[in-house]
Write a protein that holds these residues in place. Structure first.
Motif, PDB file in Angstrom:
ATOM      1  N   GLY A  17     -34.113  45.489   7.521  1.00 47.79           N
ATOM      2  CA  GLY A  17     -34.569  43.793   7.719  1.00 47.79           C
ATOM      3  C   GLY A  17     -34.232  43.193   8.990  1.00 47.79           C
ATOM      4  O   GLY A  17     -34.853  44.315   9.661  1.00 47.79           O
ATOM      5  N   ALA A  18     -34.902  42.107   9.305  1.00 51.86           N
ATOM      6  CA  ALA A  18     -35.431  41.293  10.561  1.00 51.86           C
ATOM      7  C   ALA A  18     -34.127  41.818  11.644  1.00 51.86           C
ATOM      8  O   ALA A  18     -34.774  41.466  12.234  1.00 51.86           O
ATOM      9  CB  ALA A  18     -35.754  40.095  10.452  1.00 51.86           C
ATOM     10  N   ASP A  19     -33.100  42.413  11.171  1.00 55.38           N
ATOM     11  CA  ASP A  19     -31.830  42.759  12.548  1.00 55.38           C
ATOM     12  C   ASP A  19     -32.168  43.931  12.646  1.00 55.38           C
ATOM     13  O   ASP A  19     -31.133  44.450  13.292  1.00 55.38           O
ATOM     14  CB  ASP A  19     -30.607  42.573  11.706  1.00 55.38           C
ATOM     15  N   GLY A  20     -32.770  44.324  12.219  1.00 55.11           N
ATOM     16  CA  GLY A  20     -33.101  46.335  12.752  1.00 55.11           C
ATOM     17  C   GLY A  20     -31.656  46.909  12.761  1.00 55.11           C
ATOM     18  O   GLY A  20     -31.387  47.302  10.896  1.00 55.11           O
ATOM     19  N   TRP A  21     -31.752  47.966  13.409  1.00 52.67           N
ATOM     20  CA  TRP A  21     -30.983  49.335  13.995  1.00 52.67           C
ATOM     21  C   TRP A  21     -29.687  48.641  13.377  1.00 52.67           C
ATOM     22  O   TRP A  21     -29.088  49.178  12.377  1.00 52.67           O
ATOM     23  CB  TRP A  21     -30.666  49.486  14.957  1.00 52.67           C
ATOM     24  N   ALA A  22     -29.241  47.549  14.169  1.00 55.39           N
ATOM     25  CA  ALA A  22     -27.577  46.803  13.562  1.00 55.39           C
ATOM     26  C   ALA A  22     -27.712  46.977  12.114  1.00 55.39           C
ATOM     27  O   ALA A  22     -26.142  46.718  12.318  1.00 55.39           O
ATOM     28  CB  ALA A  22     -27.628  46.035  14.966  1.00 55.39           C
ATOM     29  N   GLY A  23     -28.080  46.346  11.476  1.00 55.23           N
ATOM     30  CA  GLY A  23     -28.254  45.859  10.080  1.00 55.23           C
ATOM     31  C   GLY A  23     -27.653  47.282   9.376  1.00 55.23           C
ATOM     32  O   GLY A  23     -27.544  46.611   7.842  1.00 55.23           O
ATOM     33  N   LEU A  24     -28.290  48.587  10.047  1.00 57.62           N
ATOM     34  CA  LEU A  24     -28.586  49.605   8.520  1.00 57.62           C
ATOM     35  C   LEU A  24     -27.073  50.360   8.221  1.00 57.62           C
ATOM     36  O   LEU A  24     -26.297  50.094   9.043  1.00 57.62           O
ATOM     37  CB  LEU A  24     -29.159  50.660   9.477  1.00 57.62           C
TER      38      LEU A  24
END
Length: 428
Positions: A17-24
């Motif tokens: 998502g647009a939150d990138g690595w932190a959201g995985l």
């Protein structure tokens, strides 16, 4: 320092998502850190940290034709493909499945932009229609415009909101509320609000979803969700299957999701247009010999939300050569052209449907002959309209339409092999 764990599948498909690595999730991070090759859009690849040490390969444009080549180039490597949100929702997951099969993929989805948008808006996902304009013309949105309907439009870029507002105004839905939701899930998430009539916002972030609450202006022509649109919905020169006959004809053709129609003698394209409006996956090819009418069909298709209608300009049956196999055929003109009926019947697979309409005695005789030969149903459709007669009201009869419809029977099953003749004994 221990090496990064290797993914369990040769090709992992990771939604981000647009939150990138932190959201995985942890499994998604493991797949990306263990991959020797990372394929994705440049924006998506830029979201990965240095710990994802695989070779980074940005998708070329156009994307779809490049999929087989890139997979072949990296065969034998562990590959992770990045996708926006849910890879199986208008994403690269479909193309990869078509190339490799589901068993060769490990798909790790992220919440889609639709899930995020519905969460922000308080809209139930199951009651919200989604229209994607990514790589598709904005005209297809017109087929989803119904008063009171909630839509989520997947944007192609920052210019899409203004294009959607213009289309809504053009189709009489200027009072509709638009909310543009940018960078959903990221720290920089932003929302922009307005109506199509007054939309003056400058282009914002290219990563956006548009929420539309459809509201029509009072004088907007009402278009229903079933066949039989008002005749006024079409541009035509008189060559138009009229509303009541059109509704009856579409009922007989019985479109189903994914099916392909041949519309022979398209006229204004009304049968093909309403076949495609029956379901987003319905497809149609209309064949029209007159170039001016063929251009008119394309305009009608755009205006009524089915720009994917394929228009073939040329006389039938010659123009039918090489067309994909239809599930149904409608013949609205040119019935007496030599070989046309035979060509259409032969093109149908077992179980395919043929419907033909005519108003002339010559063509009616031809349909009666086919009815005797093949069966099916032969009907006459008549419509009368109330009109002024002096100070009173009377009926004006439209030309009756003769319609033959028939379903092609399955091919006969092969019979048992004939017994061998016995030539060894005496003839009785």
């Amino acid at each position: 320092m221990s090496p990064a764990p290797k993914p369990a599948h040769p090709v992992s498909v990771v939604g981000i998502g647009a939150d990138g690595w932190a959201g995985l999730s942890a499994p998604a991070r493991t797949a990306l850190q263990g991959a020797g090759v990372l394929i994705g859009g440049e924006r998506q690849l830029a979201l990965l940290p240095a710990s994802c040490a695989g070779r980074r390969v940005p998708w070329p444009s156009p994307l779809r034709p490049a999929v087989p080549r890139l997979l072949a180039e990296h065969r034998g490597s562990t590959v992770a493909v990045l996708a926006s949100g849910d890879p199986m929702f208008y994403g690269i997951g479909r193309a990869l499945t078509e190339e490799l099969g589901a068993g060769a993929l490990h798909v790790l989805p992220h919440p889609s932009s639709v899930s995020y948008a519905c969460a922000r808006l308080g809209w139930p996902v199951e009651d919200t229609e989604v229209v994607t304009l990514v790589g598709r013309p904005a005209a297809r949105l017109a087929a989803a415009l119904y008063d009171g309907r909630r839509l989520l439009v997947l944007s192609a870029d920052a210019a899409t909101p203004a294009a959607v507002a213009a289309l809504l105004r053009e189709h009489g839905f200027g009072p509709s509320r638009l909310r543009v939701l940018e960078q959903l899930g990221a720290e920089g998430e932003a929302h922009v609000d307005g109506t199509a009539d007054t939309w003056a916002h400058l282009p914002g972030d290219p990563l956006n979803v548009i929420a539309v609450e459809c509201r029509s202006a009072p004088d907007t022509l009402r278009l229903g969700a079933v066949p039989g649109l008002p005749d006024e919905a079409y541009e035509h020169d008189g060559q138009l299957t009229k509303r009541h006959i059109r509704a009856a004809t579409l009922g007989t053709l019985a479109p189903a999701p994914g099916e392909l129609l041949w519309d022979i003698g398209g006229g204004s394209g009304s049968i093909a247009v309403e076949w495609m409006r029956a379901h987003p996956s319905c497809r149609a090819i209309t064949v029209e010999r007159d170039p001016a009418r063929a251009a008119r069909i394309a305009r009608n298709a755009d205006r009524l939300g089915v720009p994917a209608l394929r228009v073939v300009t040329g006389p039938a049956p010659a123009a039918l050569a090489g067309l994909p196999v239809p599930d149904a055929v409608f013949i609205g003109g040119g019935l007496t052209a030599p070989g046309l009926l035979d060509a259409c019947w032969d093109a149908l697979p077992p179980g395919g449907r043929l419907v033909a309409n005519t108003v002339t005695l010559e063509s009616e005789a031809l349909l009666a002959e086919r009815y005797r030969a093949y069966g099916g149903e032969l009907v006459r459709l008549a419509v009368a309209h109330a009109v002024p007669v002096g100070g009173f009201t009377g009926w004006r009869q439209a030309m009756p339409v003769t319609q033959w419809s028939c379903r092609k029977p399955p091919a006969p099953a092969p019979g048992p092999a004939p017994a061998s003749a016995d030539t060894t004994g005496d003839t009785p």
